[in-house]
Write a protein that holds these residues in place. Structure first.
Motif, PDB file in Angstrom:
ATOM      1  N   ILE A  24       0.859  -1.092   0.029  1.00 41.11           N
ATOM      2  CA  ILE A  24      -0.054  -0.051   0.023  1.00 41.11           C
ATOM      3  C   ILE A  24       0.886   1.337   0.163  1.00 41.11           C
ATOM      4  O   ILE A  24       0.613   2.216  -0.903  1.00 41.11           O
ATOM      5  N   ILE A  25       2.015   1.164   0.844  1.00 42.16           N
ATOM      6  CA  ILE A  25       2.879   2.384   1.001  1.00 42.16           C
ATOM      7  C   ILE A  25       3.362   2.615  -0.480  1.00 42.16           C
ATOM      8  O   ILE A  25       3.547   3.878  -0.769  1.00 42.16           O
ATOM      9  N   LEU A  26       4.047   1.595  -0.830  1.00 39.97           N
ATOM     10  CA  LEU A  26       4.622   1.802  -2.172  1.00 39.97           C
ATOM     11  C   LEU A  26       3.923   2.323  -3.458  1.00 39.97           C
ATOM     12  O   LEU A  26       4.022   3.096  -4.162  1.00 39.97           O
ATOM     13  N   ASN A  27       2.342   1.845  -3.362  1.00 43.83           N
ATOM     14  CA  ASN A  27       1.566   2.373  -4.320  1.00 43.83           C
ATOM     15  C   ASN A  27       1.419   3.712  -4.097  1.00 43.83           C
ATOM     16  O   ASN A  27       1.254   4.495  -4.973  1.00 43.83           O
ATOM     17  N   PHE A  28       1.047   4.259  -2.944  1.00 40.80           N
ATOM     18  CA  PHE A  28       0.910   5.436  -2.483  1.00 40.80           C
ATOM     19  C   PHE A  28       2.052   6.356  -2.881  1.00 40.80           C
ATOM     20  O   PHE A  28       1.805   7.564  -3.466  1.00 40.80           O
ATOM     21  N   ILE A  29       3.241   6.003  -2.704  1.00 42.72           N
ATOM     22  CA  ILE A  29       4.723   6.635  -3.400  1.00 42.72           C
ATOM     23  C   ILE A  29       4.723   6.757  -4.655  1.00 42.72           C
ATOM     24  O   ILE A  29       4.827   7.931  -5.186  1.00 42.72           O
ATOM     25  N   ILE A  30       4.317   5.812  -5.250  1.00 39.58           N
ATOM     26  CA  ILE A  30       4.156   5.963  -7.086  1.00 39.58           C
ATOM     27  C   ILE A  30       3.494   6.791  -7.464  1.00 39.58           C
ATOM     28  O   ILE A  30       3.654   7.619  -8.358  1.00 39.58           O
ATOM     29  N   ILE A  31       2.106   6.789  -6.740  1.00 38.37           N
ATOM     30  CA  ILE A  31       1.029   7.945  -7.286  1.00 38.37           C
ATOM     31  C   ILE A  31       1.541   9.099  -6.794  1.00 38.37           C
ATOM     32  O   ILE A  31       1.436  10.281  -7.632  1.00 38.37           O
ATOM     33  N   LEU A  32       2.225   9.354  -5.813  1.00 44.25           N
ATOM     34  CA  LEU A  32       2.456  10.782  -5.291  1.00 44.25           C
ATOM     35  C   LEU A  32       3.525  11.282  -6.106  1.00 44.25           C
ATOM     36  O   LEU A  32       3.514  12.459  -6.538  1.00 44.25           O
ATOM     37  N   ILE A  33       4.629  10.372  -6.515  1.00 41.42           N
ATOM     38  CA  ILE A  33       5.802  10.724  -7.241  1.00 41.42           C
ATOM     39  C   ILE A  33       5.088  11.278  -8.802  1.00 41.42           C
ATOM     40  O   ILE A  33       5.495  12.285  -9.206  1.00 41.42           O
ATOM     41  N   CYS A  34       4.044  10.687  -9.417  1.00 46.69           N
ATOM     42  CA  CYS A  34       3.250  10.989 -10.448  1.00 46.69           C
ATOM     43  C   CYS A  34       2.664  12.450 -10.219  1.00 46.69           C
ATOM     44  O   CYS A  34       2.839  13.111 -11.166  1.00 46.69           O
TER      45      CYS A  34
END
Length: 359
Positions: A24-34
């Motif tokens: 969940i954290i990794l998915n959130f980080i990827i979306i945040l980076i985008c």
């Protein structure tokens, strides 16, 4: 032990929960980076060109879509692999040789499946062996009980007769003879079964060494001379040459003894037993020919069974162990026994490996 199992289960649950949280954290980080990337592009655009910003956003959404689609496909692939692995492991418990993965593909899974099928075959073989040994033990116990029953019953009955005070002296002597005969039979039976069990369980190790086979034959004949004399049976054996073989002298003498003893037992009075030795390139052949009652063709494969008695010899003395022991001894040394029988006698041929023993 139960507490340890509970700890392991809790540990597994915590591990799975931690992996889910990390995902969940990794998915959130990827979306945040985008999002940050798109904001950065938007801020740094000259004249705030909205078209470029839209294209960037669309590209980012496509990339994220491809990423999540690949993730779903990979997850389904892993689930499919795990399901197949589960099915493959189920084949072990079910002892089923079903192919889950294609054996044509040279993949790690096909190799794993090959090893699994090998394991199934090994387990099947071991199960068959255990079942065979279990049946052998049942058969042995049944045979022993049957063989012990007669002498023990005789001893019990005639011992009770001896308790009578008004028993005649002649009857007392006769009953004592019956008890002694039953005791002798019991001792012989126990000794034979000890030999048999020690051979079968490989407690006895056959010690092969270069020895003259003629000496073993003569030793067996000497031990049986008196028994043959009682029926006026001649034993003819003329050694042609000194034949040295690599064999266990004690136990091979026992095997030859048993076959000659059978020949004496089932031969007619005033008959002859012929013993001949022939050396071939691979085997040495020992023929023991008698002029006895013969063996019917359908019984020849059965005579080497443990405790087997032929239908035409049930009234003769014996318990049916001698030939069984002979075959075990010869077989354990790489040899075999063949039988030919006629109306006027039988020929037992012992084949034992010749070997290359220097004179």
């Amino acid at each position: 032990m139960i507490r340890k199992s509970k700890i392991n289960k809790n540990y597994k649950k915590d591990s799975l929960k931690n992996l889910s949280n990390i995902e969940i954290i990794l998915n959130f980080i990827i979306i945040l980076i985008c999002i940050i990337f798109n904001i950065f592009i938007f801020i740094n655009l000259k004249d705030y060109n909205i078209n470029i910003f839209i294209i960037t956003c669309c590209f980012t959404i496509i990339i994220l879509g491809i990423f999540y689609l690949q993730k779903i496909v990979f997850k389904n692939y892993i689930n499919d692999i795990l399901t197949k692995l589960s099915d493959m492991l189920a084949t072990i418990s079910d002892m089923n040789e079903t192919e889950v993965f294609s054996m044509i593909d040279d993949s790690i899974f096909s190799k794993l499946q090959h090893q699994t099928l090998r394991l199934i075959n090994i387990l099947k073989s071991q199960n068959k062996k255990m079942e065979y040994e279990k049946n052998e033990i049942k058969s042995l116990i049944s045979d022993i009980a049957h063989q012990l029953k007669t002498p023990l019953t005789n001893m019990k009955i005639y011992s009770e007769f001896l308790q009578y005070e008004n028993l005649l002296e002649e009857d007392r002597i006769e009953f004592n003879k019956v008890i002694m005969l039953s005791l002798d039979k019991l001792c012989f039976l126990v000794e034979s079964m000890i030999k048999m069990s020690r051979l079968e369980s490989s407690i006895i190790n056959l010690h092969k060494r270069p020895s003259e086979i003629n000496e073993s034959i003569l030793s067996a004949i000497t031990q049986l001379y008196k028994k043959a004399q009682l029926k006026n049976i001649k034993i003819e054996f003329s050694p042609k040459e000194n034949i040295k073989l690599n064999y266990d002298e004690k136990w091979t003498t026992e095997a030859i003894f048993n076959i000659i003893e059978n020949a004496i037992k089932y031969s007619h009075k005033d008959s002859t037993i012929f013993i001949n030795v022939e050396k071939y390139e691979i085997f040495t052949r020992i023929d023991i020919k008698d002029e006895g009652i013969g063996i019917s063709e359908e019984e020849i494969p059965k005579i080497f069974r443990r405790f087997y008695r032929g239908s035409n010899v049930l009234n003769e003395e014996g318990i049916g162990i001698g030939l069984y022991l002979s075959r075990e001894i010869v077989t354990k040394q790489g040899g075999y026994i063949k039988v030919k029988s006629y109306k006027n006698g039988s020929i037992f041929s012992i084949f034992t490996p010749a070997g290359n023993i220097p004179d």
